[in-house]
Design a protein around this motif. Structure first.
Motif, PDB file in Angstrom:
ATOM      1  N   THR A  12       0.810  -1.213   0.000  1.00 33.68           N
ATOM      2  CA  THR A  12       0.000   0.000   0.000  1.00 33.68           C
ATOM      3  C   THR A  12       0.848   1.270   0.000  1.00 33.68           C
ATOM      4  O   THR A  12       0.312   2.367   0.140  1.00 33.68           O
ATOM      5  CB  THR A  12      -0.935   0.027   1.233  1.00 33.68           C
ATOM      6  N   THR A  43       4.197   3.790  -1.654  1.00 38.11           N
ATOM      7  CA  THR A  43       4.719   4.280  -2.931  1.00 38.11           C
ATOM      8  C   THR A  43       5.893   3.441  -3.420  1.00 38.11           C
ATOM      9  O   THR A  43       6.068   3.258  -4.632  1.00 38.11           O
ATOM     10  CB  THR A  43       5.134   5.756  -2.804  1.00 38.11           C
ATOM     11  N   GLY A  57       4.389   0.488  -5.307  1.00 36.45           N
ATOM     12  CA  GLY A  57       3.650   0.919  -6.488  1.00 36.45           C
ATOM     13  C   GLY A  57       4.553   1.451  -7.584  1.00 36.45           C
ATOM     14  O   GLY A  57       4.436   1.054  -8.756  1.00 36.45           O
ATOM     15  N   ASN A  64      -1.123   5.676  -1.163  1.00 33.13           N
ATOM     16  CA  ASN A  64      -2.373   4.941  -1.363  1.00 33.13           C
ATOM     17  C   ASN A  64      -3.092   4.628  -0.053  1.00 33.13           C
ATOM     18  O   ASN A  64      -4.317   4.731   0.037  1.00 33.13           O
ATOM     19  CB  ASN A  64      -2.097   3.635  -2.117  1.00 33.13           C
ATOM     20  N   THR A  88      -4.770   7.802   1.103  1.00 33.17           N
ATOM     21  CA  THR A  88      -5.829   8.175   0.164  1.00 33.17           C
ATOM     22  C   THR A  88      -7.065   7.303   0.357  1.00 33.17           C
ATOM     23  O   THR A  88      -8.198   7.795   0.348  1.00 33.17           O
ATOM     24  CB  THR A  88      -5.323   8.064  -1.285  1.00 33.17           C
ATOM     25  N   SER A  89      -6.851   6.009   0.539  1.00 34.53           N
ATOM     26  CA  SER A  89      -7.970   5.090   0.751  1.00 34.53           C
ATOM     27  C   SER A  89      -8.709   5.416   2.044  1.00 34.53           C
ATOM     28  O   SER A  89      -9.944   5.394   2.094  1.00 34.53           O
ATOM     29  CB  SER A  89      -7.466   3.641   0.788  1.00 34.53           C
TER      30      SER A  89
END
Length: 316
Positions: free
Chosen positions: A35, A37, A40, A193, A196-197
């Motif tokens: 989850t 950076t 990702g 992420n 953000t979630s």
């Protein structure tokens, strides 16, 4: 006999061609939690390098900067994404590293990653307000843990002043959602992420650092720099205003025994085709920042690429 000689010549010719073409160089690249950076962006970098060069890079989930360095040190990975401060601690054998780990080199600095102190409690406005609270300080040995200790110290606090838990980004935001913790340190390129979630279902707040304590932190640990979370990142978190904090660099490192050609492939695969990277972090990549590391020498493969672009970096 003639048939045997002809067959031998064919085999030798094929072998020569195979050697000339060269086998794909295989590299394991340890990143971060799923989850965050690191993972990702790291998977996207790995895919592009594999597609555009003679090296195949496989990105794997990692447990933080310290763990990534240790995984490389024992030979279970050839490259890793790490924070600039933890990289320097390892190389010099200080802080949580009792002995120096020097068998790696810098490949490239990528972007700045912000220290984000996330909470759902609007009454927690300062680091000082964390006293007595239950706070996730990242997974044990992660770069987040180092940052949490440093930030608390700048405010005259230690882990003894809070009730620390040791959780990944995803676990931290889940614990916030469930009311199990009051705040969590997350160090990653914003927007992250996991945050953000969380912001899609709850009002998220970031605990800011003030200039006085930022100056104190930088004086003690010059790896940090003042940073403001604004624009798209702030909007994705639902923040009403920009948030002031500090940041460290996200850096790719590689074992010294990785070939010069393979590391050259890594750097060229990234910086020759920045525009084709399917991630917002591509907008923060630059040759100037990539070559800005001074604490840990660069790998010769990276130095070769940067020299071709007009940048000189220190090597071992």
């Amino acid at each position: 006999m003639k048939k045997f000689v002809s067959l031998l010549l064919v085999v030798l010719t094929m072998a020569t061609l195979m050697v000339g073409c060269g086998a794909k160089k295989e590299l394991i690249f340890t990143t971060g939690s799923e989850t965050g950076t690191y993972y990702g962006f790291g998977t996207i970098l790995a895919g592009q390098i594999s597609d555009k060069t003679d090296s195949t890079v496989t990105a794997i989930v990692g447990k933080g900067s310290k763990a990534n360095i240790e995984l490389m040190d024992v030979g279970d990975a050839q490259m890793g994404l790490v924070q600039s401060d933890v990289m320097s601690y390892a190389y010099n054998g200080v802080s949580q590293f009792t002995t120096a780990i020097t068998g790696f080199s810098t490949v490239a600095a990528l972007y700045m990653e912000q220290v984000q102190i996330v909470t759902l409690d609007p009454t927690i406005k300062s680091v000082a307000d964390l006293k007595g609270k239950t706070v996730s300080v990242g997974e044990s040995g992660s770069g987040v843990y180092f940052n949490a200790v440093d930030v608390l110290a700048a405010y005259g606090m230690t882990l003894d002043d809070i009730n620390p838990t040791y959780q990944s980004f995803g676990d931290s935001t889940e614990a916030l959602q469930d009311g199990k913790i009051d705040a969590g340190f997350i160090v990653s390129g914003a927007p992250t992420n996991a945050v953000t979630s969380l912001a899609t279902t709850r009002d998220v707040y970031l605990v800011e650092l003030d200039d006085e304590h930022i100056a104190k932190l930088i004086e003690a640990s010059p790896y940090y720099s003042k940073n403001v979370i604004s624009g798209k990142a702030a909007e994705s978190y639902g923040l009403e205003k920009d948030a002031t904090t500090v940041a460290v660099g996200a850096v790719i490192i590689a074992r010294d025994d990785v070939s010069e050609d393979a590391v050259y492939d890594v750097v060229s695969g990234i910086f020759d085709s920045i525009d084709t990277l399917a991630h917002d972090k591509k907008n923060e990549l630059s040759l100037e920042f990539a070559t800005s590391v001074t604490d840990v020498p660069y790998h010769k493969g990276a130095a070769k690429y940067f020299a071709e672009k007009g940048f000189t970096v220190p090597t071992k």
